[in-house]
Design an enzyme around this catalytic site. Structure first.
Site, PDB file in Angstrom:
ATOM      1  N   ARG A 101       0.891  -1.178   0.000  1.00  0.00           N
ATOM      2  CA  ARG A 101       0.000   0.000   0.000  1.00  0.00           C
ATOM      3  C   ARG A 101       0.917   1.212   0.000  1.00  0.00           C
ATOM      4  O   ARG A 101       1.689   1.413   0.951  1.00  0.00           O
ATOM      5  CB  ARG A 101      -0.909  -0.015   1.222  1.00  0.00           C
ATOM      6  CG  ARG A 101      -1.658   1.288   1.403  1.00  0.00           C
ATOM      7  CD  ARG A 101      -2.804   1.204   2.382  1.00  0.00           C
ATOM      8  NE  ARG A 101      -3.919   0.489   1.809  1.00  0.00           N
ATOM      9  CZ  ARG A 101      -5.164   0.576   2.251  1.00  0.00           C
ATOM     10  NH1 ARG A 101      -5.457   1.341   3.270  1.00  0.00           N
ATOM     11  NH2 ARG A 101      -6.134  -0.111   1.676  1.00  0.00           N
ATOM     12  N   HIS A 128      -7.058   0.873  -6.811  1.00  0.00           N
ATOM     13  CA  HIS A 128      -7.352   0.031  -5.641  1.00  0.00           C
ATOM     14  C   HIS A 128      -8.018  -1.249  -6.165  1.00  0.00           C
ATOM     15  O   HIS A 128      -9.204  -1.480  -5.962  1.00  0.00           O
ATOM     16  CB  HIS A 128      -8.250   0.793  -4.665  1.00  0.00           C
ATOM     17  CG  HIS A 128      -8.290   0.197  -3.290  1.00  0.00           C
ATOM     18  ND1 HIS A 128      -7.569  -0.927  -2.938  1.00  0.00           N
ATOM     19  CD2 HIS A 128      -8.976   0.561  -2.168  1.00  0.00           C
ATOM     20  CE1 HIS A 128      -7.800  -1.210  -1.664  1.00  0.00           C
ATOM     21  NE2 HIS A 128      -8.657  -0.328  -1.182  1.00  0.00           N
ATOM     22  N   GLN A 131     -10.011  -3.750  -3.956  1.00  0.00           N
ATOM     23  CA  GLN A 131     -11.329  -3.233  -3.587  1.00  0.00           C
ATOM     24  C   GLN A 131     -12.339  -3.524  -4.698  1.00  0.00           C
ATOM     25  O   GLN A 131     -13.456  -3.975  -4.444  1.00  0.00           O
ATOM     26  CB  GLN A 131     -11.222  -1.718  -3.338  1.00  0.00           C
ATOM     27  CG  GLN A 131     -12.528  -1.099  -2.907  1.00  0.00           C
ATOM     28  CD  GLN A 131     -13.011  -1.642  -1.570  1.00  0.00           C
ATOM     29  OE1 GLN A 131     -12.260  -1.642  -0.600  1.00  0.00           O
ATOM     30  NE2 GLN A 131     -14.239  -2.122  -1.512  1.00  0.00           N
ATOM     31  N   ASP A 220     -17.198   7.049  -2.075  1.00  0.00           N
ATOM     32  CA  ASP A 220     -15.955   6.890  -1.307  1.00  0.00           C
ATOM     33  C   ASP A 220     -15.716   8.230  -0.602  1.00  0.00           C
ATOM     34  O   ASP A 220     -16.416   9.217  -0.862  1.00  0.00           O
ATOM     35  CB  ASP A 220     -14.803   6.538  -2.278  1.00  0.00           C
ATOM     36  CG  ASP A 220     -13.478   6.313  -1.557  1.00  0.00           C
ATOM     37  OD1 ASP A 220     -13.478   6.099  -0.330  1.00  0.00           O
ATOM     38  OD2 ASP A 220     -12.417   6.353  -2.233  1.00  0.00           O
ATOM     39  N   CYS A 260     -16.583   1.791  -0.048  1.00  0.00           N
ATOM     40  CA  CYS A 260     -15.441   0.920   0.222  1.00  0.00           C
ATOM     41  C   CYS A 260     -15.012   0.978   1.686  1.00  0.00           C
ATOM     42  O   CYS A 260     -14.323   0.075   2.151  1.00  0.00           O
ATOM     43  CB  CYS A 260     -14.278   1.303  -0.696  1.00  0.00           C
ATOM     44  SG  CYS A 260     -13.759   3.001  -0.492  1.00  0.00           S
ATOM     45  N   ARG A 288     -14.019  -8.556   1.019  1.00  0.00           N
ATOM     46  CA  ARG A 288     -12.583  -8.362   0.843  1.00  0.00           C
ATOM     47  C   ARG A 288     -11.833  -9.643   1.222  1.00  0.00           C
ATOM     48  O   ARG A 288     -10.885 -10.039   0.556  1.00  0.00           O
ATOM     49  CB  ARG A 288     -12.077  -7.184   1.711  1.00  0.00           C
ATOM     50  CG  ARG A 288     -12.564  -5.810   1.272  1.00  0.00           C
ATOM     51  CD  ARG A 288     -12.015  -5.390  -0.087  1.00  0.00           C
ATOM     52  NE  ARG A 288     -10.564  -5.440  -0.139  1.00  0.00           N
ATOM     53  CZ  ARG A 288      -9.754  -4.461   0.214  1.00  0.00           C
ATOM     54  NH1 ARG A 288     -10.253  -3.309   0.607  1.00  0.00           N
ATOM     55  NH2 ARG A 288      -8.439  -4.579   0.133  1.00  0.00           N
TER      56      ARG A 288
HETATM   57  N1  NVA Z   1      -9.850   6.680  -1.741  1.00  0.00           N
HETATM   58  C1  NVA Z   1      -9.542   6.231  -0.408  1.00  0.00           C
HETATM   59  C2  NVA Z   1      -9.825   4.780  -0.272  1.00  0.00           C
HETATM   60  C3  NVA Z   1      -9.639   4.233   1.103  1.00  0.00           C
HETATM   61  C4  NVA Z   1      -9.842   2.768   1.167  1.00  0.00           C
HETATM   62  C5  NVA Z   1      -8.103   6.555  -0.084  1.00  0.00           C
HETATM   63  O1  NVA Z   1      -7.235   6.387  -0.957  1.00  0.00           O
HETATM   64  O2  NVA Z   1      -7.826   6.976   1.035  1.00  0.00           O
HETATM   65  N1   CP Z   2     -11.424  -0.199   1.797  1.00  0.00           N
HETATM   66  C1   CP Z   2     -10.168  -0.281   2.281  1.00  0.00           C
HETATM   67  O1   CP Z   2      -9.210  -0.509   1.548  1.00  0.00           O
HETATM   68  O2   CP Z   2     -10.094  -0.089   3.614  1.00  0.00           O
HETATM   69  P1   CP Z   2      -8.764   0.039   4.464  1.00  0.00           P
HETATM   70  O3   CP Z   2      -8.158   1.374   4.151  1.00  0.00           O
HETATM   71  O4   CP Z   2      -9.235  -0.054   5.886  1.00  0.00           O
HETATM   72  O5   CP Z   2      -7.835  -1.070   4.099  1.00  0.00           O
END
Ligand code: NVA
Ligand code: CP
Length: 301
Positions: A101, A128, A131, A220, A260, A288
């Site tokens: 990540r 993502h 997701q 989101d 999400c 997930r």
């Molecule tokens: N768009 C959000 C998704 C979190 C799962 C982010 O990147 O923070």
């Molecule tokens: N939806 C998602 O990726 O959640 P987290 O940021 O908690 O992993």
């Protein structure tokens, strides 16, 4: 040859639907005693916080018989200047796959270039994909099909939206995205989806335009991780992009609402909708786990 999963377009339409269907089988308990990851270790390298991605991978890997090693970039030599390339080469000698990540997508791409084991994108600023696998699994469960399902995405054209576009392209889902000016999804991804897959992807300005007769309404957060600078100004532009019961009146009566998560209740979604009868957000979060397991089975030989 190792296979990576950095974005949805890294798999074919058949592979994508195969993964979603396999996740549904795993959820039903099929092959619960199969442990394809016995004796294997998977690295989880996370530059940003996570609840769902981290825990679903850790639990999924355990259920498949493997072990996880959580790598905080500040606690490994990468944080002191060792290169991404050297880190990827070394970790590939110990691990059977690595989930990353990252802030910029370039980091996950550079890592994958030098790793000799599968690399999975657990979220970057651009994509993502894990997701989107769970999103489409949830849509298939709730609507019984993917092709021709009308999905409205309301809000920021971010990583989640980009991966949803790619997933829609691979499955024939119709996707309308309503985003404020300057917050549209990645134009190259849309062009590619339209060109190669003839996908029905539209970007509109007003949420009502996207939500009309939608089977699924998705949102989101307005401010993604790493984009906190100028957040207050940004939130102002998103004020009319909230999923609330008024907006849902435009959708089909049995509309399914997705998010999400994490959600900022009262901003992009109201409590009433999130906890209401149309919401499938917690099934989506559960999925997930099943999709991560299907993906690991597929990538790790
Ligand atoms: N768009 C959000 C998704 C979190 C799962 C982010 O990147 O923070
Ligand atoms: N939806 C998602 O990726 O959640 P987290 O940021 O908690 O992993």
């Amino acid at each position: 040859m190792k296979k990576d999963f950095l974005k949805i377009f890294d798999v074919s339409p058949n592979e994508f639907t195969g993964l979603v269907k396999r996740a549904i089988e795993l959820k039903s308990g099929k092959d619960a005693s199969k442990c394809p990851l016995i004796g294997k270790s998977i690295g989880l390298f996370f530059e940003k916080p996570s609840t769902r991605t981290r825990v679903s991978f850790e639990v999924g890997i355990y259920q498949l018989g493997g072990q996880t090693i959580y790598l905080n970039p500040k606690e490994i030599q990468l944080g002191r200047g060792e290169t991404i390339a050297d880190t990827a080469k070394v970790l590939s000698r110990y691990l059977s796959a690595i989930v990353l990540r990252t802030y910029t997508h370039a980091t996950v791409a550079e890592f994958a270039k030098h790793a000799t084991v599968p690399v999975i994108n657990g979220l970057s600023d651009m994509h993502h994909p894990c997701q989107a696998l769970a999103d489409l699994m949830t849509i298939l469960e709730k609507r019984g099909r993917l092709e021709g399902v009308r999905v409205a995405f309301i809000g920021d054209g971010n990583n989640v939206a980009n991966s949803l576009i790619e997933a829609a392209a691979l499955t024939g889902m119709e996707l309308a995205l309503a985003c404020p000016e300057g917050f549209e999804p990645n134009a190259e991804i849309i062009d590619y989806a339209r060109g190669k897959y003839k996908s029905n992807i539209t970007v509109v300005r007003r949420p009502e335009e996207a939500v009309g007769m939608a089977d699924v309404v998705y949102t989101d957060v307005w401010v993604s991780m790493g984009q906190e600078d100028g957040a207050d100004k940004k939130k102002e532009k998103f004020r009319n992009y909230q999923i609330n019961s008024n907006l849902l009146k435009q959708a089909k009566k049995d509309v399914v609402v997705l998010h999400c998560l994490p959600a900022y209740r009262g901003s992009e979604i109201t409590d009433e909708v999130m906890d209401g009868p149309h919401s499938a957000v917690f099934d989506q979060a559960e999925n997930r786990l099943h999709t991560e397991k299907a993906l690991l089975e597929f990538l790790i030989k």
